[in-house]
Design a protein around this motif. Sequence first.
Motif, PDB file in Angstrom:
ATOM      1  N   GLN A 330      11.294  99.535  90.499  1.00 22.15           N
ATOM      2  CA  GLN A 330      11.678 100.529  89.332  1.00 22.15           C
ATOM      3  C   GLN A 330      12.533  99.840  88.172  1.00 22.15           C
ATOM      4  N   MET A 331      13.034  98.532  88.398  1.00 21.69           N
ATOM      5  CA  MET A 331      13.652  97.817  87.435  1.00 21.69           C
ATOM      6  C   MET A 331      12.673  97.361  86.323  1.00 21.69           C
ATOM      7  N   HIS A 332      11.301  96.992  86.596  1.00 21.17           N
ATOM      8  CA  HIS A 332      10.508  96.794  85.570  1.00 21.17           C
ATOM      9  C   HIS A 332      11.002  95.509  84.619  1.00 21.17           C
ATOM     10  N   PHE A 333      11.379  94.334  85.300  1.00 23.47           N
ATOM     11  CA  PHE A 333      11.994  93.196  84.680  1.00 23.47           C
ATOM     12  C   PHE A 333      10.903  92.682  83.962  1.00 23.47           C
ATOM     13  N   SER A 334       9.784  92.511  84.410  1.00 24.01           N
ATOM     14  CA  SER A 334       8.631  91.803  83.637  1.00 24.01           C
ATOM     15  C   SER A 334       8.141  92.510  82.339  1.00 24.01           C
ATOM     16  N   SER A 335       7.922  93.950  82.561  1.00 19.31           N
ATOM     17  CA  SER A 335       7.239  94.403  81.414  1.00 19.31           C
ATOM     18  C   SER A 335       8.447  95.042  80.415  1.00 19.31           C
ATOM     19  N   MET A 336       9.629  95.292  80.950  1.00 19.78           N
ATOM     20  CA  MET A 336      10.726  95.968  79.966  1.00 19.78           C
ATOM     21  C   MET A 336      11.532  94.894  79.413  1.00 19.78           C
ATOM     22  N   TYR A 337      11.759  93.773  80.204  1.00 16.93           N
ATOM     23  CA  TYR A 337      12.711  92.859  79.733  1.00 16.93           C
ATOM     24  C   TYR A 337      12.211  91.384  79.539  1.00 16.93           C
ATOM     25  N   GLY A 338      10.932  91.339  79.958  1.00 18.77           N
ATOM     26  CA  GLY A 338      10.254  89.984  79.550  1.00 18.77           C
ATOM     27  C   GLY A 338      11.002  88.833  80.455  1.00 18.77           C
ATOM     28  N   VAL A 339      11.306  89.246  81.708  1.00 22.69           N
ATOM     29  CA  VAL A 339      11.600  88.033  82.529  1.00 22.69           C
ATOM     30  C   VAL A 339      10.916  88.467  83.975  1.00 22.69           C
ATOM     31  N   ASN A 340      11.102  87.319  84.618  1.00 26.53           N
ATOM     32  CA  ASN A 340      10.827  87.477  86.383  1.00 26.53           C
ATOM     33  C   ASN A 340      12.131  87.061  87.116  1.00 26.53           C
ATOM     34  N   VAL A 341      11.993  87.874  88.154  1.00 26.43           N
ATOM     35  CA  VAL A 341      12.898  87.561  89.252  1.00 26.43           C
ATOM     36  C   VAL A 341      12.125  86.930  90.512  1.00 26.43           C
ATOM     37  N   THR A 342      12.527  85.378  90.766  1.00 29.91           N
ATOM     38  CA  THR A 342      11.788  85.049  91.534  1.00 29.91           C
ATOM     39  C   THR A 342      12.213  85.010  93.101  1.00 29.91           C
ATOM     40  N   ARG A 343      13.500  85.298  93.187  1.00 32.27           N
ATOM     41  CA  ARG A 343      13.919  85.315  94.703  1.00 32.27           C
ATOM     42  C   ARG A 343      15.639  86.056  94.565  1.00 32.27           C
ATOM     43  N   ILE A 344      15.982  86.536  95.803  1.00 34.19           N
ATOM     44  CA  ILE A 344      17.031  87.335  95.867  1.00 34.19           C
ATOM     45  C   ILE A 344      17.907  86.433  96.974  1.00 34.19           C
ATOM     46  N   THR A 345      19.152  86.230  96.746  1.00 38.44           N
ATOM     47  CA  THR A 345      20.053  85.619  97.872  1.00 38.44           C
ATOM     48  C   THR A 345      20.974  86.838  98.263  1.00 38.44           C
ATOM     49  N   ARG A 346      20.982  87.173  99.674  1.00 32.55           N
ATOM     50  CA  ARG A 346      21.721  88.247 100.216  1.00 32.55           C
ATOM     51  C   ARG A 346      22.350  87.571 101.513  1.00 32.55           C
ATOM     52  N   THR A 347      23.732  87.586 101.454  1.00 35.91           N
ATOM     53  CA  THR A 347      24.556  87.315 102.937  1.00 35.91           C
ATOM     54  C   THR A 347      24.002  85.750 103.209  1.00 35.91           C
TER      55      THR A 347
END
Length: 572
Positions: A330-347
């Motif tokens: 839903q966030m469309h990081f790649s198409s809308m913001y031109g970035v990629n999220v590679t991983r997430i750190t949680r707890t």
Amino acid sequence: MDWLQSLFVNTGSVAHIVVLYCLVISIGVMLGKIKFGSISLGVTFVLFAGIVMGHLYNVAGVGDADGGYACPAKVLTFIQDFGLILFVYCIGLQVGPGFFQSFKKDGVQMNLVTIGIVLLNVATMLVLYYLVFDTNDRTSLPMAVGVLYGAVTNTPGLGAAQEAINTLGLDMQGQNIASGYACAYPLGVVGIIGATIAIRYICRIKLEKEEEQIRKNQEDNPHAKPHHMSLRVDNHAIEGKTVEQLNQFLGRTFVITHYRHNGEIFTPNKDTVISVGDEMNCVCAEDDAEAMTAFVGSHIDVDWKAEQSPIISKRILVTQPNVNGKTFGQMHFSSMYGVNVTRITRTGMDLFADRSLRIQIGDRLMVVGPEDCVTRVERLLGNSIKRLDHPNVGSIFLGILVGIIFGSIPFQFPGMATPLKLGLAGGPLIIAILAGCYGYKFHIVTYTTTSANLLLREIGLILFLASVGIKAGSNFWNTVVNGDGLTYVWVGFLITIIPILIMGVIARVRFKFNYFTLMGVIAGSTTDPPALGYANQTANNDAASVGYSTVYPLAMFLRILVAQAIILFLCA
């Protein structure tokens, strides 16, 4: 010196009440740090400090006229109930996000074992109650419930049982179920660890083989951890295809952080066209790496950081409430913001950033892309540590309000003279779990830092324990010496060990549980931190902690509700 004496004698003054609680809590916490071998009672020692203080006031003949306690009975009751509410609500917030996740995959078998232990605890208690206790005495069953919860070292269950007794208005004839709890608790801690050790010898378990099995399982079944690799496109079948089409053909989720085409390095999006000879740095789940390599091309050794590239990577903290609960898709990081999220750190755990994974307040995202684009995403997500330093106190007390209202709703069941109410323990617990799981759907931020949640829990717990102890102290000595104190001790010990031995052997023989995992499941089923501490000392891995965290939410939920159900169904 009259002013000093009045602090301890004038039981109706606010100063006396504060001094009394401060003494009980500080002494209890300090004594709770003393270790007997590798075991310590922790803050539970506050209960025993309260009992001693209540007993001393009773012997001295100093007490409030209403109940004969060391301070007014209504004050004790208020502080006790408020502490319980705060404690169980913060527990619910802690376990809520992972409550329903714990029923997936291997968690089903672990939670079945937990359900078995909880039900056998109750069955053992009832059998011993009809064999040993005076069934004609209306106070004997509530006292047996107190012994049950001391045997399984579960304080919230004790609070839930006491709240159910108050709801029914039972005349306990001066008895307090905390006396049974206190008698059974010490051997409860020892019994849980002792039964765990006994299972090891009954099933002839070798710790070295168990460790080897865990290492082999980790190699054979890699988790979906982020895996980085650099590839050269060798497959002519994907020439001219886009990144989105590659994703569809492969059927695996991956993220490309750097892409080199004709010597130019950039961050690709879903419409980037792939050509043979291009180079990419990609991140995928660990067990998808082999398929990705086989489909795209060969491994190459490229130091992307050393390349003259405008691309940067940055770890960003999610603090903006408006993105809480949204999926990466839903966030469309790649198409809308031109970035990629590679991983997430949680707890403390690294997770692969799958498109269906929901973002939560407090997550840390690894974002890769041009510096200006990463800065835009940083503003979008918040990245404000100061914002998280302040707990969402408003949402906490709003949840408690809803929980109390929900806990006051009467549920009528056939055969029950009195309608069942979840009460001050069950109502806030259920609402907290639901808020932790689904609060984002109502734009409610329930996030609190681990330290803030722990502080609120500890404050609630010690207030509850101190109040219960002070109340129980007035008649504790008579209960132990002249009453059934020794009976409570050995009955509690049997309630502790019999269910663990039965279900522990079943889990080992039928479900083939690894011993270290089983130790964590047993500790989680009894919600007993000392048992987890012993398991972690024995194991050189995190299997015990995984087992504990998998079953703890359901175990805590069942312990609290079962306590009320026993009182309301059998004592009504």
